[in-house]
Write an enzyme that holds these catalytic residues in place. Structure first.
Site, PDB file in Angstrom:
ATOM      1  N   CYS A   1      66.199  34.294  42.669  1.00 31.22           N
ATOM      2  CA  CYS A   1      64.858  34.933  43.008  1.00 31.22           C
ATOM      3  C   CYS A   1      63.921  34.978  41.866  1.00 31.22           C
ATOM      4  CB  CYS A   1      65.202  36.297  43.344  1.00 31.22           C
ATOM      5  SG  CYS A   1      65.779  37.479  42.370  1.00 31.22           S
TER       6      CYS A   1
ATOM      7  N   HIS B   1      64.658  51.035  37.646  1.00 30.52           N
ATOM      8  CA  HIS B   1      65.263  50.776  36.239  1.00 30.52           C
ATOM      9  C   HIS B   1      64.285  50.520  35.361  1.00 30.52           C
ATOM     10  CE1 HIS B   1      64.731  46.940  38.223  1.00 30.52           C
ATOM     11  NE2 HIS B   1      64.268  46.228  37.135  1.00 30.52           N
TER      12      HIS B   1
END
Length: 651
Positions: A176, A67
């Site tokens: 995360c 991305h």
């Protein structure tokens, strides 16, 4: 967001032909460009590859989500692609990847790409979802897979909109390091498993775009327990007094049932918040070795960016001086002789100057949280400046007197100082725990920083003393070797550069090498300095060799660090290998010493001379035999890399 709104059918590739990671990326970008969603192939690809350079977007289980958000994107688009053969995409699990989602977001699209990543991550964690995508044969079937999953979600939300009262209710937090895919994959895994077990759950996500589904005080009060599946700091004090289990985010994805059962079976430890706590705190007691490693790596990870940035800027200073020219009688000023070089040297030196305070500060922070941070920074600064309290002569042959003097203890002193500061603050916190409640607020903001800093600072004055003795003894030993055996001198100096990679042993060898320059410039330079630089270049290059030849023994993050170590090694920044040496000293350090000693001995054998005190590859022209010198460094790196890789245990 609704993923079907940006999942474009006209760019889907249901039979990718590419067989390598970069070729897959090229094929997908070409489709976006062809359909007009991306206007510039090269600009968009640069964005994609920059993201891949941080950490791979191959998430495992056959799925990748490359991305980027940049000016080349005309319209927010998600491209779905499928490979019938599977591609080595350097995924986190090391397995082939066959499902790809390339997310393209316009520059002004705020968090469109993050929202798309989050939404995709949730869908891909659903049972059988990825397999249904693999079975799809046309774009309409791909969209239908998402529509079916969305409908199922809505039905589930209507059934369980709130805790039922007659079923167990637990809360969880997922996070995360990047705050994107794994955060939401863990959320989905926990929710799915809870539904199968008849448990109500509310999951807060700490993602890159902020906190989602934030837990309220009422949620936490009503919960039977708390699950933390996180790799970074989350807000912990709110869980005071609750049964809590804390694990890495990967456990939330792979071990959701186990985590839920720990809460349901009453096996979770009761969490007790401490002053200043805002970190992931494990509910499992760590062994002494694991605790040492955790605290050490906390300091090293914070220090490393300063080493990289400052070290490379210093190397550039030497490069500019080498290009612009420095008179032979001013080689001692190499790196700061010309104005542009001096500017780079000052900036790099400023960054490098934070290295030891950061190391000690964040070791102490890991041990004692915020109150330990200031004491740790001061300990690192004292280790760097070298202040010590002892019997110091006024002058050569003069009477000794107690005084402060500069005797730097370097990396090892900062390491000891960090643990010392953390320990001091913990002792103080325990000693002050019975203060009246009205005065408890003074602990974190006044007493712990004040007393912790003062006590740690005074102790550090004495910590530096034995380090000064070590440095002096080493210098005397090396001086005795010079002239009697160039090979032995090179072997010893080269090996010393790898013992502590920037600490007092390394610095003792370096100071000795630089001290030989002034007397040898007229003769073409110093063999000792050449051996020192060769030995110092080997450990980071050895890390790269090991991560290249023994990929299965290193994580993807470690392999990425291996690439960074190419620049570090060529720039003579031995500190780049510190994280690997600190993480596995019994195998890494002897391996590094072997290669560094070999490179130094070969330099001594050939009598190669060097006229510069630093610079690595950028001052290679200042050696008496550049090609042979590079060869010897590479031989040492390959030997060290093979030894390290062969000895290291597989991940």
């Amino acid at each position: 967001m609704k993923i079907q709104d940006v999942l474009k059918k006209d760019v889907m590739l249901l039979d990718l032909q590419a067989t390598s990671k970069e070729a897959v990326i090229d094929e997908m970008i070409a489709s976006l460009v062809e359909k007009g969603y991306v206007t510039d192939f090269d600009v968009f690809k640069t964005g994609i590859m920059n993201r891949e350079a941080q950490t791979t977007t191959g998430l495992g289980d056959g799925i990748a989500m490359p991305h980027a958000k940049n000016a080349a994107v005309k319209e927010a688009t998600v491209l779905f692609a499928k490979s019938n053969k599977g591609v080595d995409y350097a995924s986190l699990d090391g397995q082939p990847t066959d499902l790809f989602f390339m997310i393209a977001a316009p520059e002004g699209a705020n968090d469109t790409h993050l929202a798309a990543l989050a939404e995709l991550s949730k869908y891909l964690m659903k049972a059988g979802f990825a397999d249904r995508l693999r079975a799809a044969t046309n774009p309409e079937e791909v969209i239908a897979v998402f529509d079916t999953a969305e409908a199922a979600d809505k039905a589930a939300e209507e059934v369980v909109a709130a805790p039922s009262g007659d079923r167990p209710f637990i809360v969880a937090v997922t996070a995360c390091t990047t705050g994107i895919a794994h955060t939401y994959m863990a959320e989905e895994a926990l929710k799915k498993q809870a539904a199968e077990m008849g448990v109500d759950i509310k999951v807060e996500t700490n993602g890159a775009s902020g906190v989602g589904n934030k837990l309220t005080a009422e949620d936490i009060k009503n919960a039977a327990g708390v699950i933390i599946a996180a790799d970074k700091a989350v807000d912990m004090p709110r869980f005071n007094g609750k049964p809590l289990v804390s694990r890495p985010v990967a456990a939330g994805i792979k071990q959701a049932e186990e985590l839920i059962n720990i809460i349901l079976d009453g096996k979770a430890s009761t969490y007790t918040a401490t002053e200043g706590a805002a970190t992931v705190e494990s509910s499992e007691k760590l062994s002494l070795g694991k605790a040492f490693y955790k605290h050490l790596m906390s300091g090293v990870s914070q220090m490393l960016p300063f080493v990289i940035g400052g070290g490379i800027l210093i190397a550039l200073a030497f490069l500019f001086d080498n290009l612009l020219g420095v008179p032979s009688d001013s080689l001692g000023s190499l790196g700061s002789y010309n104005e542009i070089a001096a500017m780079f040297m000052k900036i790099g030196g400023a960054a490098f100057g934070f290295m030891l305070p950061l190391l000690a500060g964040y070791i102490a922070y890991s041990i004692a949280e915020k109150p330990g941070l200031v004491a740790g920074f001061v300990a690192g600064a004292i280790a760097s400046s070298g202040l010590a309290f002892g019997k110091i002569p006024y002058a050569a042959g003069g009477e000794e007197t107690l005084a402060l003097a500069g005797v730097s203890s370097g990396f090892l002193g900062a390491l000891v100082g960090g643990f010392l500061a953390g320990g001091v603050v913990l002792v103080l916190r325990n000693a002050l725990r019975n203060m009246p409640k009205s005065l408890q607020g003074l602990n974190a903001i006044l007493l712990l920083p004040l007393l912790g800093t003062a006590i740690t600072g005074f102790l550090m004055f004495f910590v530096n003393i034995p380090m000064a003795a070590i440095n002096t003894g080493m210098n005397n030993f090396l001086a005795g070797l010079e002239g009697s055996s160039a090979i032995l001198l090179g072997l010893v100096l080269g090996g010393m550069m790898a013992v502590d990679m920037g600490g007092p042993v390394n610095k003792a060898a370096y100071v000795f090498g630089t001290g030989t320059l002034a007397a040898t410039v007229a003769d073409g330079g110093s063999v000792a300095m050449a051996a020192v630089m060769a030995g110092g270049m080997v450990p980071p290059l050895a890390v790269f060799v090991a991560t290249l030849l023994f990929k299965n023994k290193f994580t993807q993050e470690e392999r990425n660090s291996g690439l960074t170590n190419i620049v570090m090694g060529l720039s003579f920044i031995t500190e780049g290998a510190i994280p690997f040496g600190a993480a596995d000293p019994a195998r890494a350090i002897p391996s590094f010493i072997a290669g560094s000693a070999l490179a130094g001995a070969l330099v001594g054998l050939s009598g190669i001379q060097l006229m510069a005190p630093h610079g690595g590859i950028f001052v290679i022209a200042l050696t008496s035999n550049p090609l042979l010198y590079i060869l010897y460094v590479l031989i040492g790196a390959v030997v060290s890399g093979i030894l390290y890789g062969a000895l290291r245990q597989a991940k």
